[in-house]
Structures are given as structure tokens and as C-alpha cells.
Design an enzyme around this catalytic site. Structure first.
Site, PDB file in Angstrom:
ATOM      1  N   HIS A 194       0.837  -1.200   0.000  1.00  0.00           N
ATOM      2  CA  HIS A 194       0.000   0.000   0.000  1.00  0.00           C
ATOM      3  C   HIS A 194       0.867   1.244   0.000  1.00  0.00           C
ATOM      4  O   HIS A 194       2.023   1.227   0.407  1.00  0.00           O
ATOM      5  CB  HIS A 194      -0.974   0.024   1.183  1.00  0.00           C
ATOM      6  CG  HIS A 194      -0.329   0.399   2.483  1.00  0.00           C
ATOM      7  ND1 HIS A 194      -0.098   1.704   2.848  1.00  0.00           N
ATOM      8  CD2 HIS A 194       0.138  -0.363   3.497  1.00  0.00           C
ATOM      9  CE1 HIS A 194       0.475   1.737   4.036  1.00  0.00           C
ATOM     10  NE2 HIS A 194       0.638   0.481   4.441  1.00  0.00           N
ATOM     11  N   CYS A 195       0.275   2.313  -0.487  1.00  0.00           N
ATOM     12  CA  CYS A 195       0.850   3.651  -0.349  1.00  0.00           C
ATOM     13  C   CYS A 195      -0.247   4.489   0.295  1.00  0.00           C
ATOM     14  O   CYS A 195      -1.083   3.955   1.012  1.00  0.00           O
ATOM     15  CB  CYS A 195       1.319   4.192  -1.702  1.00  0.00           C
ATOM     16  SG  CYS A 195       0.027   4.258  -2.963  1.00  0.00           S
ATOM     17  N   ALA A 196      -0.286   5.766   0.043  1.00  0.00           N
ATOM     18  CA  ALA A 196      -1.315   6.605   0.656  1.00  0.00           C
ATOM     19  C   ALA A 196      -2.704   6.254   0.140  1.00  0.00           C
ATOM     20  O   ALA A 196      -3.645   6.075   0.911  1.00  0.00           O
ATOM     21  CB  ALA A 196      -1.008   8.081   0.418  1.00  0.00           C
TER      22      ALA A 196
ATOM     23  N   SER B 182      -3.082   3.911  -2.729  1.00  0.00           N
ATOM     24  CA  SER B 182      -2.966   2.666  -3.504  1.00  0.00           C
ATOM     25  C   SER B 182      -3.498   2.823  -4.920  1.00  0.00           C
ATOM     26  O   SER B 182      -4.154   1.942  -5.464  1.00  0.00           O
ATOM     27  CB  SER B 182      -3.646   1.492  -2.790  1.00  0.00           C
ATOM     28  OG  SER B 182      -2.881   1.108  -1.660  1.00  0.00           O
TER      29      SER B 182
ATOM     30  N   PHE C 230      -3.395   3.553   2.672  1.00  0.00           N
ATOM     31  CA  PHE C 230      -3.361   3.868   4.102  1.00  0.00           C
ATOM     32  C   PHE C 230      -4.414   4.895   4.467  1.00  0.00           C
ATOM     33  O   PHE C 230      -5.046   4.798   5.530  1.00  0.00           O
ATOM     34  CB  PHE C 230      -1.974   4.375   4.529  1.00  0.00           C
ATOM     35  CG  PHE C 230      -1.950   4.745   5.977  1.00  0.00           C
ATOM     36  CD1 PHE C 230      -1.872   3.765   6.944  1.00  0.00           C
ATOM     37  CD2 PHE C 230      -2.065   6.064   6.382  1.00  0.00           C
ATOM     38  CE1 PHE C 230      -1.906   4.086   8.300  1.00  0.00           C
ATOM     39  CE2 PHE C 230      -2.093   6.398   7.731  1.00  0.00           C
ATOM     40  CZ  PHE C 230      -2.003   5.404   8.691  1.00  0.00           C
TER      41      PHE C 230
END
Length: 130
Positions: free
Chosen positions: A69-71, A73, A107
Site C-alpha cells: 500500500h501507499c497513501a 494505492s 493507508f
């Protein structure tokens, strides 16, 4: 070996995190240092992910499922997940990874849905998601 990248919702991920064979890979860059993160997650920043592919492999040797995941996704999480899948496909040894997933809504979605977060500065985070 994992055959493709799939998506998992926050609601689906919560019970999965009780399984020690699951690892969360946070590919956010500097914002992880200032924001919270999913407890127990590993951090491998997307801006240097391609040069450090062996890092996630070493950190997750006993895992069957990796959830990236990133901020949000939308870009970094999915692209790092695909890059890692390609890396595993080219590796000569079987890593044991059966599933590569991306956390839907990243996230930010995780936190906004009221899921538990950790604010420690440990890398990797040693806390367990509750």
C-alpha cells in the site's frame, strides 16, 4: 508462486493480519515518518524500491502473502506490487510467496475507516495490529 496482483479491502485485511504468514509492505516515502502506519508493517519507500528489491525478499522470507500500500494505492502501491511480482517471477528460487495484494484505498482509506494505526518510529514496526 504468486501469479498476479489482486486487491484486498481494509475490512478483509483486518482478520488476515492475525496470520503470521501475512506481511504488509508500506511503500509511502517520507510521509510514513510523519504519519501513522499499519502496525507490524515493513517500510520500503517507493522512490528507491526498484533498487532495493532484495530488501523485501529478505524481510519476508517466512511469509505467504504480501499486501502493498501507499497513501491511496492508486500508483505507488500497485506499481511496487507489480514490480515485486516481476522480480519474483525472474528469481531462480521459489520465495514461498503465494499472494501479492494491494490494499484498496491505501493507508488513507485504512485510517479513515477507523482501522487501527501505529505511530511508532520503528522500522520495521514490531507491534501487532489489534
Amino acid at each position: 508462486m504468486a501469479r498476479g496482483v489482486s486487491y484486498v479491502s481494509a475490512a478483509q485485511l483486518v482478520p488476515m493480519l492475525r496470520d503470521s504468514r501475512i506481511a504488509v509492505v508500506d511503500v509511502r516515502d517520507e510521509e510514513r515518518m510523519y504519519d501513522a502506519h499499519i502496525a507490524g508493517s515493513h517500510h520500503f519507500a517507493s522512490d528507491s524500491f526498484a533498487e532495493r528489491l532484495a530488501g523485501p525478499a529478505q524481510a519476508t522470507t517466512d511469509k505467504e502473502t504480501l499486501v502493498f500500500h501507499c497513501a491511496l494505492s492508486k500508483v505507488r502501491g500497485p506499481s511496487c506490487a507489480q514490480m515485486y511480482l516481476d522480480y519474483l517471477s525472474e528469481a531462480k528460487e521459489d520465495s514461498g510467496i503465494k499472494n501479492i495484494m494491494v490494499l484498496e484505498r491505501g493507508f488513507n482509506g485504512w485510517e479513515l475507516s477507523g482501522r487501527p494505526v501505529c505511530r511508532c518510529k520503528d522500522a520495521p514496526c514490531k507491534r501487532v495490529c489489534s
